[in-house]
Structures are given as C-alpha cells and as structure tokens.
Design an enzyme around this catalytic site. Structure first.
Site, PDB file in Angstrom:
ATOM      1  N   HIS A  58       0.835  -1.205   0.000  1.00  4.63           N
ATOM      2  CA  HIS A  58       0.000   0.000   0.000  1.00  4.63           C
ATOM      3  C   HIS A  58       0.868   1.254   0.000  1.00  4.63           C
ATOM      4  O   HIS A  58       0.688   2.153  -0.832  1.00  4.63           O
ATOM      5  CB  HIS A  58      -0.903  -0.036   1.242  1.00  4.63           C
ATOM      6  CG  HIS A  58      -1.763   1.178   1.424  1.00  4.63           C
ATOM      7  ND1 HIS A  58      -3.134   1.141   1.315  1.00  4.63           N
ATOM      8  CD2 HIS A  58      -1.456   2.474   1.730  1.00  4.63           C
ATOM      9  CE1 HIS A  58      -3.635   2.343   1.526  1.00  4.63           C
ATOM     10  NE2 HIS A  58      -2.625   3.171   1.808  1.00  4.63           N
ATOM     11  N   GLU A  59       1.828   1.295   0.913  1.00  2.00           N
ATOM     12  CA  GLU A  59       2.704   2.465   0.997  1.00  2.00           C
ATOM     13  C   GLU A  59       3.634   2.557  -0.217  1.00  2.00           C
ATOM     14  O   GLU A  59       3.937   3.649  -0.704  1.00  2.00           O
ATOM     15  CB  GLU A  59       3.523   2.418   2.296  1.00  2.00           C
ATOM     16  CG  GLU A  59       2.694   2.369   3.573  1.00  2.00           C
ATOM     17  CD  GLU A  59       1.768   3.561   3.737  1.00  2.00           C
ATOM     18  OE1 GLU A  59       1.946   4.571   3.033  1.00  2.00           O
ATOM     19  OE2 GLU A  59       0.842   3.480   4.567  1.00  2.00           O
ATOM     20  N   HIS A  62       1.803   4.250  -3.060  1.00  2.00           N
ATOM     21  CA  HIS A  62       1.805   5.701  -2.903  1.00  2.00           C
ATOM     22  C   HIS A  62       3.147   6.271  -3.367  1.00  2.00           C
ATOM     23  O   HIS A  62       3.196   7.243  -4.139  1.00  2.00           O
ATOM     24  CB  HIS A  62       1.600   6.084  -1.431  1.00  2.00           C
ATOM     25  CG  HIS A  62       0.199   5.989  -0.944  1.00  2.00           C
ATOM     26  ND1 HIS A  62      -0.874   6.539  -1.608  1.00  2.00           N
ATOM     27  CD2 HIS A  62      -0.314   5.420   0.186  1.00  2.00           C
ATOM     28  CE1 HIS A  62      -1.979   6.314  -0.919  1.00  2.00           C
ATOM     29  NE2 HIS A  62      -1.670   5.630   0.166  1.00  2.00           N
TER      30      HIS A  62
END
Length: 268
Positions: A58-59, A62
């Site tokens: 997820h990170e 980003h």
C-alpha cells in the site's frame, strides 16, 4: 549527485520485507498442508504476515506513483525498498493496523510515507498518488478471493480457504475506509486537488482527527451495521460467504479457544 549504484540501492527490496514475505509463504504452506499442530496459530501468522505485506505494498504504491508524478526524493527516503522500518510513522502504518486486526478484526488504514507534494504538478497526478494505496488493497482482495470468484475451491483445504476469506475481509475494510472522503484519509486526498483553496484551508486543521472520527462513528450501532453490511456485500460479490470469514476470524483468534463448528470443518 546520485549515482546509478545509489539509485539501485534505493530500489532494492529490503531483507526485512523479504523476511515478512517468507513468513507468509511458510505459514501459508503450514495452513494448506495442516502441518502445524495448532492450525489457529498457523492462520494467525499467515494472516498477520499477509496483512503486513499488504500494508507495505500500500505504501509502496503511494511512493512509486509519487515518484512517477515528480517527487524524485522518494528513493532517497527508502520508500521503494518496501521496508516498513523506513516509514515516517511505523507505529501508525504497521503497529496500530496489526493491533486493530488482533483486537477487532478490521483493516485499519495506515499512513506513513512523506510525499513532497510541491514537486508534483497536475491535479490528476495528486489524485492518483492518493488513490494508489487503497487500489492496492482492492487488488490484494481480488487476489485473495480469486479461488472463490473463479469457482476454483476444489482441493483447497478449508483452513486455507478460511484464512484467505479473513485476509480478504481485512483488505476490503481497509479499501472502503481509505476511500472515504474524510480529511486525513486517502479518499480525501483524491478529491482535495479539485477543491478550492479556501475549502482546503478550512478543512486542513481537521486532518489529524479524521481517522479517529471515523472509528468513533463505527461504534454507533447503525453506522457499524451499515459499514459491515457493505463489506459483506462486496465479499459476497467476490464469492466469499459469511461462514468463511467468520471461521477465518475464529481460527485467527486461536487464543480464545477453538470454535467447535469451525474446528470440525477444518479437521475434515
């Protein structure tokens, strides 16, 4: 000036992440084969390591999207190595989400990579940077539920099936919560570039409290029922039934004692 060697190091997958992925693979094998004398412990380790892997991805999403959007500082911060220890707030991104899974069985959105937004030009790019994280949770949920919606469950052990169902539930809850247009969450980050400067300034002071407000509202019975009703609807559309997520959560909480119903199914 950064050299080619340093750039390669900035993007080399961290041994920390590889170790977590290895735990996921080994415990997944243990759940599948029934190798562990305590199936609940194996499910706990498999789901927890899988959840941490999804948080890292997820990170990473980003960060990677921000890099392509113009923030070239991302690499030097270590965000592209998938190392959770490099995050700005490891407590918020890893520790708290894992604790919430253990205590409440809900996928808590994390937030940890610091992106220099002034380096990114274009509202669409800003929106995509914010959307990239929860879209990763959506993709992870699709992968976890693939055997269900493809009708390929023949030969899949019940324990592994239940573990996948519970891991999928975590991904769906994380995606839905993250996409809420609430200050401090990714959903607000998607729409923020399209708001007027005046509105952004008025909303900015509330950003640190957005997630807390969401979880406070989830304690309201009507809102809690509506939220988990939506989660169940999504899971049903992906072929996952309530009994499967229920047994997955029961096996995950092995310290509470084995649920007879779920234990009988797993031991068949």
């Amino acid at each position: 000036m950064a050299t080619a060697t340093s750039r390669t190091g900035d993007r080399r997958i961290s041994p920390v992440f590889l170790g977590i992925a290895a735990v996921m693979a080994v415990t997944g094998w243990a759940v599948w084969t029934g190798f562990s004398a305590n199936p609940g412990l194996a499910v706990f380790l498999f789901v927890t390591s899988g959840w941490i892997v999804s948080l890292c991805l997820h990170e990473y999403a980003h960060a990677r999207t921000a890099l392509h959007g113009g923030d070239i500082s991302i690499g030097a911060k270590g965000y592209l190595t998938l190392n959770p220890l490099k995050y700005t707030h490891a407590l918020l991104s890893i520790v708290l989400p894992v604790l919430f899974v253990i205590m409440g069985g809900i996928g808590l959105p994390g937030g940890a990579v610091f992106i220099e937004r002034d380096r990114i030009r274009g509202r669409w790019k800003h929106s995509l940077v914010s959307a990239a994280g929860p879209l990763t949770n959506v993709l992870f949920a699709l992968v976890c539920t693939a055997p269900f919606w493809l009708g390929s469950l023949d030969g899949v052990p019940f324990g592994f099936r239940f573990a996948l169902a519970f891991l999928a539930l975590l991904q769906v809850t994380a995606a839905i919560l993250n996409f809420l247009p609430v200050p401090g969450l990714d959903g607000y980050g998607v729409i923020e570039p399209w708001l007027s400067y005046k509105v952004r300034r008025q909303v900015e002071p509330f950003a640190p409290f957005g997630l807390l407000a969401v979880f406070a509202l989830l304690f309201v019975p009507e809102i809690n029922h509506a939220f988990f009703g939506l989660v169940d609807t999504v899971l049903h559309a992906l072929g996952v039934q309530d009994a499967e997520t229920y047994c997955g959560q029961q096996l995950y909480r092995f310290w509470q004692g084995e649920n007879v119903f779920c234990g009988d199914i797993v031991n068949r």
